[in-house]
Design a protein around this motif. Structure first.
Motif, PDB file in Angstrom:
ATOM      1  N   LEU A  64      19.254  23.128   6.890  1.00  0.00           N
ATOM      2  CA  LEU A  64      18.565  23.728   6.038  1.00  0.00           C
ATOM      3  C   LEU A  64      18.569  25.151   5.809  1.00  0.00           C
ATOM      4  N   GLU A 124      30.768  23.053   8.173  1.00  0.00           N
ATOM      5  CA  GLU A 124      29.836  22.128   9.092  1.00  0.00           C
ATOM      6  C   GLU A 124      30.479  21.340   9.829  1.00  0.00           C
ATOM      7  N   ALA A 125      29.907  21.290  11.136  1.00  0.00           N
ATOM      8  CA  ALA A 125      30.641  20.411  12.088  1.00  0.00           C
ATOM      9  C   ALA A 125      30.662  18.971  11.815  1.00  0.00           C
ATOM     10  N   GLY A 162      22.913  18.772   6.516  1.00  0.00           N
ATOM     11  CA  GLY A 162      21.677  18.452   6.221  1.00  0.00           C
ATOM     12  C   GLY A 162      20.874  18.581   7.841  1.00  0.00           C
ATOM     13  N   GLY A 163      21.643  18.669   8.782  1.00  0.00           N
ATOM     14  CA  GLY A 163      21.605  18.954  10.201  1.00  0.00           C
ATOM     15  C   GLY A 163      20.367  17.762  10.515  1.00  0.00           C
ATOM     16  N   GLY A 220      13.733  11.665  10.654  1.00  0.00           N
ATOM     17  CA  GLY A 220      12.440  11.694  10.944  1.00  0.00           C
ATOM     18  C   GLY A 220      11.690  11.969   9.243  1.00  0.00           C
ATOM     19  N   ALA A 266      24.555  29.804  11.466  1.00  0.00           N
ATOM     20  CA  ALA A 266      23.319  28.790  11.293  1.00  0.00           C
ATOM     21  C   ALA A 266      23.135  27.596  11.768  1.00  0.00           C
ATOM     22  N   VAL A 267      23.708  27.855  13.195  1.00  0.00           N
ATOM     23  CA  VAL A 267      23.863  26.449  14.147  1.00  0.00           C
ATOM     24  C   VAL A 267      22.703  26.549  14.873  1.00  0.00           C
ATOM     25  N   PRO A 268      22.507  25.387  15.632  1.00  0.00           N
ATOM     26  CA  PRO A 268      21.164  25.132  16.651  1.00  0.00           C
ATOM     27  C   PRO A 268      21.106  26.284  17.667  1.00  0.00           C
ATOM     28  N   MET A 296      28.388  30.582  21.612  1.00  0.00           N
ATOM     29  CA  MET A 296      29.410  31.486  20.865  1.00  0.00           C
ATOM     30  C   MET A 296      29.138  32.997  20.841  1.00  0.00           C
ATOM     31  N   ILE A 312      11.615  14.019  19.285  1.00  0.00           N
ATOM     32  CA  ILE A 312      10.591  13.389  18.203  1.00  0.00           C
ATOM     33  C   ILE A 312      11.207  12.303  18.176  1.00  0.00           C
ATOM     34  N   GLY A 349      18.704  30.137  11.200  1.00  0.00           N
ATOM     35  CA  GLY A 349      18.085  29.001  12.045  1.00  0.00           C
ATOM     36  C   GLY A 349      16.775  28.786  12.337  1.00  0.00           C
ATOM     37  N   ASP A 350      16.125  27.573  12.558  1.00  0.00           N
ATOM     38  CA  ASP A 350      14.489  27.401  12.900  1.00  0.00           C
ATOM     39  C   ASP A 350      14.127  28.270  14.108  1.00  0.00           C
ATOM     40  N   ALA A 381       9.307  25.566  14.836  1.00  0.00           N
ATOM     41  CA  ALA A 381      10.696  24.967  14.343  1.00  0.00           C
ATOM     42  C   ALA A 381      10.202  24.139  13.199  1.00  0.00           C
ATOM     43  N   ILE A 417      10.810  23.034   8.565  1.00  0.00           N
ATOM     44  CA  ILE A 417      11.569  23.226   7.472  1.00  0.00           C
ATOM     45  C   ILE A 417      11.460  24.782   6.939  1.00  0.00           C
ATOM     46  N   GLU A 418       9.958  25.058   6.667  1.00  0.00           N
ATOM     47  CA  GLU A 418       9.734  26.424   6.053  1.00  0.00           C
ATOM     48  C   GLU A 418      10.201  27.477   6.964  1.00  0.00           C
TER      49      GLU A 418
HETATM   50  C1  LIG Z   1      12.835  14.036  13.818  1.00  0.00           C
HETATM   51  C2  LIG Z   1      12.506  15.318  13.493  1.00  0.00           C
HETATM   52  C3  LIG Z   1      11.096  15.529  12.547  1.00  0.00           C
HETATM   53  C4  LIG Z   1      10.906  16.437  12.017  1.00  0.00           C
HETATM   54  N1  LIG Z   1       9.819  16.635  11.331  1.00  0.00           N
HETATM   55  C5  LIG Z   1       9.473  17.836  10.520  1.00  0.00           C
HETATM   56  C6  LIG Z   1       8.587  17.995   9.628  1.00  0.00           C
HETATM   57  O1  LIG Z   1       7.637  17.015   9.405  1.00  0.00           O
HETATM   58  N2  LIG Z   1       8.224  19.254   9.046  1.00  0.00           N
HETATM   59  C7  LIG Z   1       9.117  20.069   9.246  1.00  0.00           C
HETATM   60  O2  LIG Z   1       8.846  21.055   8.491  1.00  0.00           O
HETATM   61  N3  LIG Z   1      10.035  20.263  10.181  1.00  0.00           N
HETATM   62  C8  LIG Z   1      10.351  19.071  10.764  1.00  0.00           C
HETATM   63  N4  LIG Z   1      11.356  18.876  11.735  1.00  0.00           N
HETATM   64  C9  LIG Z   1      12.276  20.091  11.818  1.00  0.00           C
HETATM   65  C10 LIG Z   1      13.140  20.444  10.811  1.00  0.00           C
HETATM   66  O3  LIG Z   1      14.098  19.440  10.754  1.00  0.00           O
HETATM   67  C11 LIG Z   1      14.144  21.861  11.314  1.00  0.00           C
HETATM   68  O4  LIG Z   1      13.330  22.778  11.628  1.00  0.00           O
HETATM   69  C12 LIG Z   1      15.455  22.188  10.421  1.00  0.00           C
HETATM   70  O5  LIG Z   1      15.663  21.047   9.952  1.00  0.00           O
HETATM   71  C13 LIG Z   1      16.103  22.867  11.152  1.00  0.00           C
HETATM   72  O6  LIG Z   1      17.049  23.449  10.194  1.00  0.00           O
HETATM   73  P1  LIG Z   1      18.205  24.391  10.626  1.00  0.00           P
HETATM   74  O7  LIG Z   1      19.250  24.513   9.549  1.00  0.00           O
HETATM   75  O8  LIG Z   1      17.663  25.521  11.348  1.00  0.00           O
HETATM   76  O9  LIG Z   1      19.090  23.621  11.946  1.00  0.00           O
HETATM   77  P2  LIG Z   1      19.927  22.209  11.907  1.00  0.00           P
HETATM   78  O10 LIG Z   1      19.227  21.255  11.035  1.00  0.00           O
HETATM   79  O11 LIG Z   1      20.192  21.980  13.400  1.00  0.00           O
HETATM   80  O12 LIG Z   1      21.249  22.748  11.401  1.00  0.00           O
HETATM   81  C14 LIG Z   1      22.393  23.269  12.089  1.00  0.00           C
HETATM   82  C15 LIG Z   1      23.658  22.504  11.686  1.00  0.00           C
HETATM   83  O13 LIG Z   1      24.767  23.414  12.201  1.00  0.00           O
HETATM   84  C16 LIG Z   1      25.739  22.490  12.551  1.00  0.00           C
HETATM   85  N5  LIG Z   1      26.625  22.847  13.548  1.00  0.00           N
HETATM   86  C17 LIG Z   1      26.152  22.884  15.055  1.00  0.00           C
HETATM   87  N6  LIG Z   1      27.160  23.508  15.398  1.00  0.00           N
HETATM   88  C18 LIG Z   1      28.233  23.818  14.550  1.00  0.00           C
HETATM   89  C19 LIG Z   1      29.625  24.291  14.792  1.00  0.00           C
HETATM   90  N7  LIG Z   1      30.348  24.697  15.962  1.00  0.00           N
HETATM   91  N8  LIG Z   1      30.165  24.525  13.556  1.00  0.00           N
HETATM   92  C20 LIG Z   1      29.725  23.957  12.363  1.00  0.00           C
HETATM   93  N9  LIG Z   1      28.552  23.759  12.212  1.00  0.00           N
HETATM   94  C21 LIG Z   1      27.952  23.475  13.502  1.00  0.00           C
HETATM   95  C22 LIG Z   1      24.959  21.232  12.629  1.00  0.00           C
HETATM   96  O14 LIG Z   1      25.840  19.917  12.739  1.00  0.00           O
HETATM   97  C23 LIG Z   1      23.814  21.178  11.720  1.00  0.00           C
HETATM   98  O15 LIG Z   1      24.327  20.599  10.497  1.00  0.00           O
HETATM   99  C24 LIG Z   1      11.627  17.851  12.111  1.00  0.00           C
HETATM  100  C25 LIG Z   1      12.990  17.619  13.117  1.00  0.00           C
HETATM  101  C26 LIG Z   1      13.333  16.468  13.786  1.00  0.00           C
HETATM  102  C27 LIG Z   1      14.623  16.325  14.138  1.00  0.00           C
END
Ligand SMILES: Cc1cc2nc3c(=O)[nH]c(=O)nc-3n(C[C@H](O)[C@H](O)[C@H](O)COP(=O)(O)OP(=O)(O)OC[C@H]3O[C@@H](n4cnc5c(N)ncnc54)[C@H](O)[C@@H]3O)c2cc1C
Length: 423
Positions: free
Chosen positions: A14, A34-35, A40-41, A58, A259-261, A268, A281, A388-389, A397, A399-400
């Motif tokens: 996100l 995207e890897a 959606g990650g 989740g 924007a990776v975890p 990197m 979770i 990233g979150d 961590a 969505i917001e």
């Molecule tokens: C089970 C579960 C329940 C949750 N419940 C809630 C909730 O109720 N409310 C809420 O607000 N939040 C919730 N969260 C947290 C929320 O999902 C995350 O905070 C948010 O989705 C994180 O987004 P992000 O883009 O920071 O990271 P990520 O979603 O981890 O995205 C990172 C992306 O980078 C990609 N990537 C990794 N390495 C590489 C690479 N080398 N090259 C290219 N791409 C790469 C990954 O595949 C991924 O798609 C929950 C999380 C989980 C797991």
């Protein structure tokens, strides 16, 4: 930035998607790498062959005051896909005694609900709520247990379930600063900021598919199964993106939003300070028609189950900071959770078709120590920005937090382009 310059966004979670959507309206070339095979990650849906249903990794809960997430949904035309009650109500049950209560916040900013016995947490007094004021403005980050009394009806029947869900850590050890921020951005703003919202049609359909449509329409390139292996540095800039079989050279005006975890970013980016501890979770999904009168969402106290969501044709359960449950035999875990669900919703003990989803690194561990490791988005390389979150959003961590970090990264890239134009 001339329009031919490219913004490379690494990661289509996100944060990455929010950055891409923000930048896409500005007519520059954007490529998202995207890897995996699915954007959606950690926020994704998929078809599960065992239950024959599309399930979420989740059930994601938002609050109506999550303004960045709301603006992201609006930008991708998906605001209507979240549903929630017209006012902020949270229903709970104590599993051993089956006692139920509902906390009903009033809409405005003055918290009248605290003065109304029928709205506040049962067996609490007005003065029990005062420590929340202090928590909101706490400056030094300490574990919650050092900042407030973590016992008694208010804590056990509202704050503990709320903080556990938002921080994804046993709240006693959780960051008091992050807990305070949650209160400031939700309860302190009144009920209209606290309406619980979920995507009954699935998080993929609400948060991801409409974003991909929007990005396609704007000409954003999305490359899946294209993991970045390494950033190639040259002095104070990133000069190339190493994707293994090919290396993309970056021009002077090209920009990178990483924007990776956290655990991928630290590999990197040399010397990056980032959280290194995570919490899991567990989600359980059951293919069953919930009773018509079942609440859409109910918090469970003193059980394994923490939140039950009654959705069309299915019931989903979330357990945060899942600890040992992550390694429990799956069938045993499904039965344990189902027994509780059956009790709460008045259903038969017979286990319906089920699926368990375990996310071991669902979020960084929201302790004061890990919170202190979160980096700012700007790096010492002038064309590299982090998102990233887990970056320093001031929020747990969520969505917001992820969306805010994506917007911030986009603004840093866009702002720099604007100032170049003006010069
Ligand atoms: C089970 C579960 C329940 C949750 N419940 C809630 C909730 O109720 N409310 C809420 O607000 N939040 C919730 N969260 C947290 C929320 O999902 C995350 O905070 C948010 O989705 C994180 O987004 P992000 O883009 O920071 O990271 P990520 O979603 O981890 O995205 C990172 C992306 O980078 C990609 N990537 C990794 N390495 C590489 C690479 N080398 N090259 C290219 N791409 C790469 C990954 O595949 C991924 O798609 C929950 C999380 C989980 C797991």
């Amino acid at each position: 930035m001339p329009s031919s310059d490219t913004v490379h966004i690494i990661g289509a979670g996100l944060a990455g998607l929010a950055a891409a959507v923000r930048l896409s309206a500005q007519g520059r070339r954007i490529v998202v790498h995207e890897a995996t095979g699915q954007p959606g990650g950690r926020c994704r849906s998929y078809y599960d062959h065992v239950t024959g249903m599309v399930i979420d990794n989740g059930t994601h809960l938002l609050l109506s005051g999550n303004h960045a997430a709301m603006s992201y949904l609006k930008a991708i035309g998906a605001g209507h896909l979240l549903e929630g009650p017209p006012s902020a109500e949270f229903e709970f049950i104590d599993l051993p005694t089956a006692q139920r209560w509902t906390v009903r916040f009033n809409d405005g900013q003055i918290p009248w609900w605290i003065f109304d016995k029928s709205r506040r947490v049962p067996q609490t007094r007005v003065r029990d709520y005062l420590p929340l004021m202090r928590l909101m403005w706490t400056s030094a980050d300490k574990p919650l247990s050092e900042l407030m009394r973590c016992e008694g009806p208010l804590y056990e029947r509202l704050l503990e379930p709320l903080f556990l869900a938002a921080l994804n850590i046993e709240p006693l050890h959780g960051s008091g600063k992050l807990a305070g921020r949650i209160i400031r951005e939700t309860l302190a703003l009144g009920g209209q900021a606290c309406r619980p919202l979920i995507a009954p049609g699935g998080i993929g359909d609400a948060f991801v598919a409409p974003a991909l449509r929007t990005l396609r329409e704007q000409g954003v390139e999305m490359t899946l199964q294209h993991p970045l292996h390494a950033l190639v540095f040259d002095g104070d800039r990133v000069a190339g993106l190493d994707f293994g079989e090919e290396t993309v050279s970056l021009g002077e005006g090209d920009r990178v939003i990483l924007a990776v975890p956290a655990y991928a970013a630290t590999v990197m980016v040399p010397g990056l300070s980032a959280p290194t501890a995570f919490r899991g979770i567990v989600n359980a999904h059951f293919r069953v028609d919930p009773p018509a009168r079942a609440p859409r969402m109910i918090g469970v106290v003193n059980g394994t189950t923490e939140w039950i969501f009654a959705l069309p044709g299915r019931v989903a359960v979330t357990v945060s900071d899942a600890g040992d449950l992550i390694d429990m035999p799956r069938a045993e875990l499904a039965q344990t959770i189902w027994n509780e669900v059956a009790k709460v919703l008045g259903l038969s003990d017979t286990l319906p078709p089920w699926q368990i989803v375990r996310e071991r690194r669902a979020t960084f561990a929201a302790t004061p120590e890990e919170n202190a490791k979160r980096p700012q988005p700007v790096t010492r390389w002038r064309n590299l920005v982090l998102a990233g979150d887990w970056t320093d959003t001031g929020l747990p961590a969520t969505i917001e937090g992820a969306v805010r970090s994506g917007h911030r990264a986009a603004e840093l890239v866009a702002g720099e382009a604007r100032s170049k134009k003006a010069a």
